[in-house]
Scaffold this motif. Structure first.
Motif, PDB file in Angstrom:
ATOM      1  N   VAL A 135      -0.493  12.030 -14.565  1.00  0.00           N
ATOM      2  CA  VAL A 135      -1.684  11.841 -13.735  1.00  0.00           C
ATOM      3  C   VAL A 135      -2.274  10.443 -13.929  1.00  0.00           C
ATOM      4  O   VAL A 135      -2.784   9.840 -12.977  1.00  0.00           O
ATOM      5  CB  VAL A 135      -2.736  12.921 -14.056  1.00  0.00           C
ATOM      6  CG1 VAL A 135      -4.057  12.639 -13.387  1.00  0.00           C
ATOM      7  CG2 VAL A 135      -2.209  14.291 -13.651  1.00  0.00           C
ATOM      8  N   VAL A 136      -2.202   9.898 -15.129  1.00  0.00           N
ATOM      9  CA  VAL A 136      -2.813   8.599 -15.417  1.00  0.00           C
ATOM     10  C   VAL A 136      -2.213   7.487 -14.550  1.00  0.00           C
ATOM     11  O   VAL A 136      -2.951   6.807 -13.821  1.00  0.00           O
ATOM     12  CB  VAL A 136      -2.740   8.268 -16.923  1.00  0.00           C
ATOM     13  CG1 VAL A 136      -3.262   6.866 -17.203  1.00  0.00           C
ATOM     14  CG2 VAL A 136      -3.509   9.304 -17.725  1.00  0.00           C
ATOM     15  N   PRO A 137      -0.899   7.260 -14.563  1.00  0.00           N
ATOM     16  CA  PRO A 137      -0.368   6.222 -13.671  1.00  0.00           C
ATOM     17  C   PRO A 137      -0.525   6.608 -12.200  1.00  0.00           C
ATOM     18  O   PRO A 137      -0.649   5.740 -11.334  1.00  0.00           O
ATOM     19  CB  PRO A 137       1.103   6.095 -14.072  1.00  0.00           C
ATOM     20  CG  PRO A 137       1.427   7.349 -14.778  1.00  0.00           C
ATOM     21  CD  PRO A 137       0.147   7.832 -15.407  1.00  0.00           C
ATOM     22  N   GLY A 138      -0.535   7.909 -11.920  1.00  0.00           N
ATOM     23  CA  GLY A 138      -0.740   8.354 -10.542  1.00  0.00           C
ATOM     24  C   GLY A 138      -2.096   7.940 -10.010  1.00  0.00           C
ATOM     25  O   GLY A 138      -2.216   7.416  -8.898  1.00  0.00           O
ATOM     26  N   LEU A 139      -3.138   8.142 -10.803  1.00  0.00           N
ATOM     27  CA  LEU A 139      -4.487   7.757 -10.386  1.00  0.00           C
ATOM     28  C   LEU A 139      -4.624   6.239 -10.262  1.00  0.00           C
ATOM     29  O   LEU A 139      -5.236   5.745  -9.309  1.00  0.00           O
ATOM     30  CB  LEU A 139      -5.521   8.301 -11.367  1.00  0.00           C
ATOM     31  CG  LEU A 139      -5.738   9.812 -11.318  1.00  0.00           C
ATOM     32  CD1 LEU A 139      -6.646  10.256 -12.461  1.00  0.00           C
ATOM     33  CD2 LEU A 139      -6.317  10.231  -9.975  1.00  0.00           C
ATOM     34  N   LEU A 140      -4.043   5.515 -11.191  1.00  0.00           N
ATOM     35  CA  LEU A 140      -4.077   4.055 -11.126  1.00  0.00           C
ATOM     36  C   LEU A 140      -3.366   3.565  -9.865  1.00  0.00           C
ATOM     37  O   LEU A 140      -3.862   2.691  -9.152  1.00  0.00           O
ATOM     38  CB  LEU A 140      -3.442   3.456 -12.373  1.00  0.00           C
ATOM     39  CG  LEU A 140      -3.390   1.937 -12.435  1.00  0.00           C
ATOM     40  CD1 LEU A 140      -4.784   1.341 -12.394  1.00  0.00           C
ATOM     41  CD2 LEU A 140      -2.665   1.490 -13.697  1.00  0.00           C
ATOM     42  N   SER A 141      -2.231   4.138  -9.600  1.00  0.00           N
ATOM     43  CA  SER A 141      -1.462   3.755  -8.421  1.00  0.00           C
ATOM     44  C   SER A 141      -2.225   4.056  -7.131  1.00  0.00           C
ATOM     45  O   SER A 141      -2.251   3.241  -6.200  1.00  0.00           O
ATOM     46  CB  SER A 141      -0.115   4.481  -8.429  1.00  0.00           C
ATOM     47  OG  SER A 141       0.701   4.017  -7.393  1.00  0.00           O
ATOM     48  N   LEU A 142      -2.869   5.214  -7.066  1.00  0.00           N
ATOM     49  CA  LEU A 142      -3.638   5.566  -5.870  1.00  0.00           C
ATOM     50  C   LEU A 142      -4.863   4.669  -5.702  1.00  0.00           C
ATOM     51  O   LEU A 142      -5.240   4.323  -4.577  1.00  0.00           O
ATOM     52  CB  LEU A 142      -4.034   7.040  -5.905  1.00  0.00           C
ATOM     53  CG  LEU A 142      -2.859   8.010  -5.706  1.00  0.00           C
ATOM     54  CD1 LEU A 142      -3.301   9.440  -5.992  1.00  0.00           C
ATOM     55  CD2 LEU A 142      -2.284   7.884  -4.301  1.00  0.00           C
ATOM     56  N   ALA A 143      -5.478   4.268  -6.802  1.00  0.00           N
ATOM     57  CA  ALA A 143      -6.604   3.332  -6.717  1.00  0.00           C
ATOM     58  C   ALA A 143      -6.139   1.974  -6.193  1.00  0.00           C
ATOM     59  O   ALA A 143      -6.805   1.356  -5.351  1.00  0.00           O
ATOM     60  CB  ALA A 143      -7.264   3.180  -8.081  1.00  0.00           C
ATOM     61  N   LEU A 144      -4.986   1.508  -6.665  1.00  0.00           N
ATOM     62  CA  LEU A 144      -4.433   0.246  -6.164  1.00  0.00           C
ATOM     63  C   LEU A 144      -4.075   0.348  -4.681  1.00  0.00           C
ATOM     64  O   LEU A 144      -4.295  -0.592  -3.919  1.00  0.00           O
ATOM     65  CB  LEU A 144      -3.202  -0.153  -6.982  1.00  0.00           C
ATOM     66  CG  LEU A 144      -3.511  -0.699  -8.366  1.00  0.00           C
ATOM     67  CD1 LEU A 144      -2.224  -0.825  -9.185  1.00  0.00           C
ATOM     68  CD2 LEU A 144      -4.219  -2.032  -8.263  1.00  0.00           C
ATOM     69  N   PHE A 145      -3.551   1.497  -4.278  1.00  0.00           N
ATOM     70  CA  PHE A 145      -3.260   1.735  -2.860  1.00  0.00           C
ATOM     71  C   PHE A 145      -4.512   1.527  -2.018  1.00  0.00           C
ATOM     72  O   PHE A 145      -4.497   0.803  -1.021  1.00  0.00           O
ATOM     73  CB  PHE A 145      -2.697   3.150  -2.667  1.00  0.00           C
ATOM     74  CG  PHE A 145      -3.062   3.774  -1.361  1.00  0.00           C
ATOM     75  CD1 PHE A 145      -2.508   3.325  -0.177  1.00  0.00           C
ATOM     76  CD2 PHE A 145      -3.968   4.826  -1.304  1.00  0.00           C
ATOM     77  CE1 PHE A 145      -2.851   3.900   1.034  1.00  0.00           C
ATOM     78  CE2 PHE A 145      -4.312   5.412  -0.110  1.00  0.00           C
ATOM     79  CZ  PHE A 145      -3.754   4.944   1.074  1.00  0.00           C
ATOM     80  N   ALA A 186       0.844  -1.205   0.000  1.00  0.00           N
ATOM     81  CA  ALA A 186       0.000   0.000   0.000  1.00  0.00           C
ATOM     82  C   ALA A 186       0.874   1.249   0.000  1.00  0.00           C
ATOM     83  O   ALA A 186       0.610   2.201  -0.741  1.00  0.00           O
ATOM     84  CB  ALA A 186      -0.940  -0.009   1.208  1.00  0.00           C
ATOM     85  N   ALA A 187       1.910   1.251   0.824  1.00  0.00           N
ATOM     86  CA  ALA A 187       2.799   2.412   0.894  1.00  0.00           C
ATOM     87  C   ALA A 187       3.476   2.658  -0.445  1.00  0.00           C
ATOM     88  O   ALA A 187       3.562   3.801  -0.909  1.00  0.00           O
ATOM     89  CB  ALA A 187       3.842   2.215   1.991  1.00  0.00           C
ATOM     90  N   LEU A 188       3.934   1.602  -1.082  1.00  0.00           N
ATOM     91  CA  LEU A 188       4.597   1.746  -2.379  1.00  0.00           C
ATOM     92  C   LEU A 188       3.664   2.395  -3.401  1.00  0.00           C
ATOM     93  O   LEU A 188       4.038   3.349  -4.086  1.00  0.00           O
ATOM     94  CB  LEU A 188       5.063   0.378  -2.887  1.00  0.00           C
ATOM     95  CG  LEU A 188       5.655   0.367  -4.288  1.00  0.00           C
ATOM     96  CD1 LEU A 188       6.974   1.107  -4.322  1.00  0.00           C
ATOM     97  CD2 LEU A 188       5.837  -1.057  -4.777  1.00  0.00           C
ATOM     98  N   PHE A 189       2.426   1.909  -3.473  1.00  0.00           N
ATOM     99  CA  PHE A 189       1.491   2.462  -4.454  1.00  0.00           C
ATOM    100  C   PHE A 189       1.030   3.871  -4.088  1.00  0.00           C
ATOM    101  O   PHE A 189       0.828   4.705  -4.970  1.00  0.00           O
ATOM    102  CB  PHE A 189       0.298   1.525  -4.648  1.00  0.00           C
ATOM    103  CG  PHE A 189       0.626   0.355  -5.525  1.00  0.00           C
ATOM    104  CD1 PHE A 189       0.756   0.508  -6.899  1.00  0.00           C
ATOM    105  CD2 PHE A 189       0.832  -0.897  -4.988  1.00  0.00           C
ATOM    106  CE1 PHE A 189       1.068  -0.563  -7.717  1.00  0.00           C
ATOM    107  CE2 PHE A 189       1.154  -1.981  -5.795  1.00  0.00           C
ATOM    108  CZ  PHE A 189       1.274  -1.813  -7.163  1.00  0.00           C
ATOM    109  N   GLU A 190       0.868   4.146  -2.800  1.00  0.00           N
ATOM    110  CA  GLU A 190       0.461   5.503  -2.415  1.00  0.00           C
ATOM    111  C   GLU A 190       1.562   6.516  -2.723  1.00  0.00           C
ATOM    112  O   GLU A 190       1.315   7.582  -3.293  1.00  0.00           O
ATOM    113  CB  GLU A 190       0.095   5.582  -0.938  1.00  0.00           C
ATOM    114  CG  GLU A 190      -0.406   6.965  -0.563  1.00  0.00           C
ATOM    115  CD  GLU A 190      -0.789   7.107   0.893  1.00  0.00           C
ATOM    116  OE1 GLU A 190      -1.429   8.130   1.209  1.00  0.00           O
ATOM    117  OE2 GLU A 190      -0.469   6.229   1.712  1.00  0.00           O
ATOM    118  N   ILE A 191       2.776   6.185  -2.364  1.00  0.00           N
ATOM    119  CA  ILE A 191       3.890   7.099  -2.606  1.00  0.00           C
ATOM    120  C   ILE A 191       4.100   7.291  -4.105  1.00  0.00           C
ATOM    121  O   ILE A 191       4.289   8.413  -4.581  1.00  0.00           O
ATOM    122  CB  ILE A 191       5.178   6.589  -1.925  1.00  0.00           C
ATOM    123  CG1 ILE A 191       4.996   6.617  -0.406  1.00  0.00           C
ATOM    124  CG2 ILE A 191       6.377   7.437  -2.333  1.00  0.00           C
ATOM    125  CD1 ILE A 191       6.035   5.805   0.349  1.00  0.00           C
TER     126      ILE A 191
END
Length: 110
Positions: free
Chosen positions: A34-44, A10-15
């Motif tokens: 923003v695109v990978p950022g949003l995907l990463s935050l959703a996975l977090f 979770a920390a990895l994807f949030e950061i």
């Protein structure tokens, strides 16, 4: 899977998600960050729901300590900036607090 591994993922994807926005807004990179950022935050958010805890608030509070340590590792590895001793000291205190929060219910049920 153990809570500790879920917290680490979770920390990895949030950061990573927040860093993508940092790259876009603070380092003048393309808005496509923003695109990978949003995907990463959703996975977090999805990953953090996998933590075995009776209450979401307790899981999030315990996660906070892991997030702080992971952020300093990110600082060192990705941003190539050496954290100060005081950073590590503060992170150790936060991690100790996270462990108390996470293990507290087990201590009360004994």
């Amino acid at each position: 899977m153990s809570n500790y591994l879920w917290f680490l993922l979770a920390a990895l994807f949030e950061i990573a998600g927040c860093y993508a926005f940092w790259m876009w807004l603070r380092l003048d990179r393309s808005a496509w960050w923003v695109v990978p950022g949003l995907l990463s935050l959703a996975l977090f958010a999805l990953i953090l729901t996998r933590v075995e805890a009776s209450f979401a608030g307790r899981a999030y509070a315990a996660y906070g300590g892991v997030y702080i340590v992971a952020s300093l590792v990110w600082l060192a590895v990705i941003e190539r900036t050496r954290p100060m001793f005081s950073d590590w000291l503060g992170a150790a205190l936060c991690l100790a607090g996270a462990l108390i929060i996470l293990l507290g219910p087990r201590l009360h049920s004994s």
